[in-house]
Design a protein around this motif. Structure first.
Motif, PDB file in Angstrom:
ATOM      1  N   VAL A   1      34.823  37.001  50.871  1.00  0.00           N
ATOM      2  CA  VAL A   1      35.461  35.683  50.819  1.00  0.00           C
ATOM      3  C   VAL A   1      36.892  35.787  50.307  1.00  0.00           C
ATOM      4  N   LEU A   2      37.095  36.546  49.230  1.00  0.00           N
ATOM      5  CA  LEU A   2      38.434  36.643  48.652  1.00  0.00           C
ATOM      6  C   LEU A   2      39.398  37.383  49.586  1.00  0.00           C
ATOM      7  N   ARG A   3      38.908  38.369  50.325  1.00  0.00           N
ATOM      8  CA  ARG A   3      39.760  39.025  51.327  1.00  0.00           C
ATOM      9  C   ARG A   3      40.157  38.031  52.409  1.00  0.00           C
ATOM     10  N   GLU A   4      39.185  37.252  52.897  1.00  0.00           N
ATOM     11  CA  GLU A   4      39.478  36.287  53.955  1.00  0.00           C
ATOM     12  C   GLU A   4      40.446  35.204  53.486  1.00  0.00           C
TER      13      GLU A   4
ATOM     14  N   ASP B   1      33.711  44.436  40.877  1.00  0.00           N
ATOM     15  CA  ASP B   1      34.765  44.272  41.863  1.00  0.00           C
ATOM     16  C   ASP B   1      35.864  43.438  41.215  1.00  0.00           C
ATOM     17  N   TYR B   2      37.123  43.903  41.301  1.00  0.00           N
ATOM     18  CA  TYR B   2      38.239  43.272  40.600  1.00  0.00           C
ATOM     19  C   TYR B   2      39.238  42.657  41.573  1.00  0.00           C
ATOM     20  N   TRP B   3      39.739  41.471  41.186  1.00  0.00           N
ATOM     21  CA  TRP B   3      40.713  40.737  41.992  1.00  0.00           C
ATOM     22  C   TRP B   3      41.841  40.226  41.109  1.00  0.00           C
ATOM     23  N   GLN B   4      43.023  40.083  41.702  1.00  0.00           N
ATOM     24  CA  GLN B   4      44.177  39.563  40.983  1.00  0.00           C
ATOM     25  C   GLN B   4      44.403  38.093  41.319  1.00  0.00           C
TER      26      GLN B   4
ATOM     27  N   HIS C   1      43.277  42.393  46.179  1.00  0.00           N
ATOM     28  CA  HIS C   1      42.203  43.196  45.615  1.00  0.00           C
ATOM     29  C   HIS C   1      42.781  44.199  44.625  1.00  0.00           C
ATOM     30  N   ALA C   2      42.067  44.452  43.512  1.00  0.00           N
ATOM     31  CA  ALA C   2      42.547  45.383  42.486  1.00  0.00           C
ATOM     32  C   ALA C   2      41.747  46.680  42.461  1.00  0.00           C
ATOM     33  N   TRP C   3      40.401  46.583  42.551  1.00  0.00           N
ATOM     34  CA  TRP C   3      39.565  47.792  42.509  1.00  0.00           C
ATOM     35  C   TRP C   3      38.114  47.411  42.737  1.00  0.00           C
ATOM     36  N   GLY C   4      37.395  48.264  43.486  1.00  0.00           N
ATOM     37  CA  GLY C   4      35.960  48.063  43.675  1.00  0.00           C
ATOM     38  C   GLY C   4      35.605  48.193  45.156  1.00  0.00           C
TER      39      GLY C   4
END
Length: 356
Positions: A251-254, A274-277, A259-262
């Motif tokens: 979802v966050l990619r779409e 899974d990490y997000w900025q 993305h930060a890591w994972g």
């Protein structure tokens, strides 16, 4: 405060024992951007005004994330729940503490505002009205080679932002590592679950858990890492299972977030992560399946390394720990090198060799 014992260690007689991580506080110049990311990440909006945004998970908490409108973006601090009014009275006697005051936020209760040795705000909270839980999907049934429990059925996790259950932990970087670790152990009873050390034995990361006695507590509620200035590293939010972590990534990619890591599994704490900025580059972690320890488990000591960050998954990218150098942070670095007993050029070189 002059320290006579190398930190982190348990304190034999803490001022209080925190019982939960209540909420985080951020200043942001754009509440619209903040709410877009946080809703896509899986937090639910509780209230939104011109100056204040509150969000929550599905657990029994009125809110776990506070965003204040401000001209500059920054991490402000966090709230720790304590169990009785006497705890607040004891904390209010500490140097620089506020009086015991009524909280203006949902759930009410009483709060004492403190500042830790690294300058982060810490609210001690007691007496909030109970909050209702919200519904979330149950964990998906999982067929293994030893137990087939899903027969004539399929796996179809819902295709939307994962449901955040609760705020799990916060990770901070510090110049004054020893003093700050000691402060949380002394005044909130935090226990070091695991400590990571440099080759010379110097501790540089402490994963600290709540002392809940015989009740299991998360492997870490607060993690403190040696840095060159005090700064936010990341915060972590529990979801129901690994499929929720994976769906969160989709979802966050779409949605176009960074993305930060994972995805991977940590070693210390064991979480699938899974990490997000967010729009300001601050990292937020989805996780599930973390370790739980009771109070009697002793502290573990481990060598710090990039390889020690995960059991499997992609290697931690160098961007994950890359400092944000600004004119102000460079000035602060030079000042901290002169002032802080924890910060030396040799230690910075050792950390840079490992993570830079």
């Amino acid at each position: 405060m002059k320290l006579t014992t190398t930190q982190p260690v348990r304190h034999p007689d803490p001022t209080t024992k925190a019982s939960a991580l209540a909420y985080l506080m951020f200043d942001r110049p754009d509440l619209e951007k903040a709410v877009q990311f946080l809703n896509d990440f899986g937090l639910r909006t509780v209230s939104r005004g011109e100056a204040l945004l509150l969000l929550r998970g599905t657990a029994a908490s009125h809110f776990c994330y506070v965003v204040r409108k401000a001209s500059k973006s920054r991490f402000v601090g966090f709230g720790l729940q304590v169990d009785n009014r006497a705890d607040l009275d004891a904390l209010a006697k500490l140097p620089g503490a506020s009086d015991v005051e009524r909280s203006p936020l949902p759930g009410g209760g009483y709060v004492v505002e403190l500042t830790d040795p690294s300058g982060f705000r810490v609210d001690a909270i007691w007496g909030q009205a109970p909050a209702a839980t919200l519904s979330h999907r149950p964990p998906l049934p999982f067929n293994s080679v030893d137990a087939a429990i899903r027969i004539n059925g399929t796996q179809r996790p819902p295709e939307h932002a994962p449901e955040i259950i609760r705020l799990g932990h916060i990770v901070l970087e510090l110049a004054d590592y020893q003093e700050t670790c000691a402060w949380y152990a002394q005044h909130f009873g935090l226990i070091p679950s695991d400590v990571q050390v440099l080759p010379d034995g110097s501790p540089v990361v402490a994963f600290m858990r709540l002392d809940l006695g015989d009740k299991p507590a998360d492997h870490h509620t607060l993690a403190l890492a040696q840095g060159f200035i005090p700064t936010y590293s990341h915060s972590a939010y529990e979801v129901v299972d690994a499929d929720a972590v994976g769906m969160g990534q989709r979802v966050l990619r779409e949605k176009g977030w960074t993305h930060a890591w994972g995805i991977g599994r940590h070693i210390l704490g064991s979480q699938i992560f899974d990490y997000w900025q967010d729009p300001w580059g601050d990292k937020h972690e989805h996780y599930c399946d973390g370790d739980l320890f009771t109070a009697e488990v002793p502290t573990g000591v481990h060598a710090v390394s990039r390889e020690a960050m995960a059991q499997w998954g992609p290697a931690m990218p160098r961007s994950f720990t890359k400092p944000r150098f600004t004119p102000a942070s460079v000035v602060a670095l030079l000042g901290n090198l002169r002032r802080s007993p924890d910060l030396t050029l040799s230690k910075l070189r050792a950390l840079a060799k490992i993570f830079a």
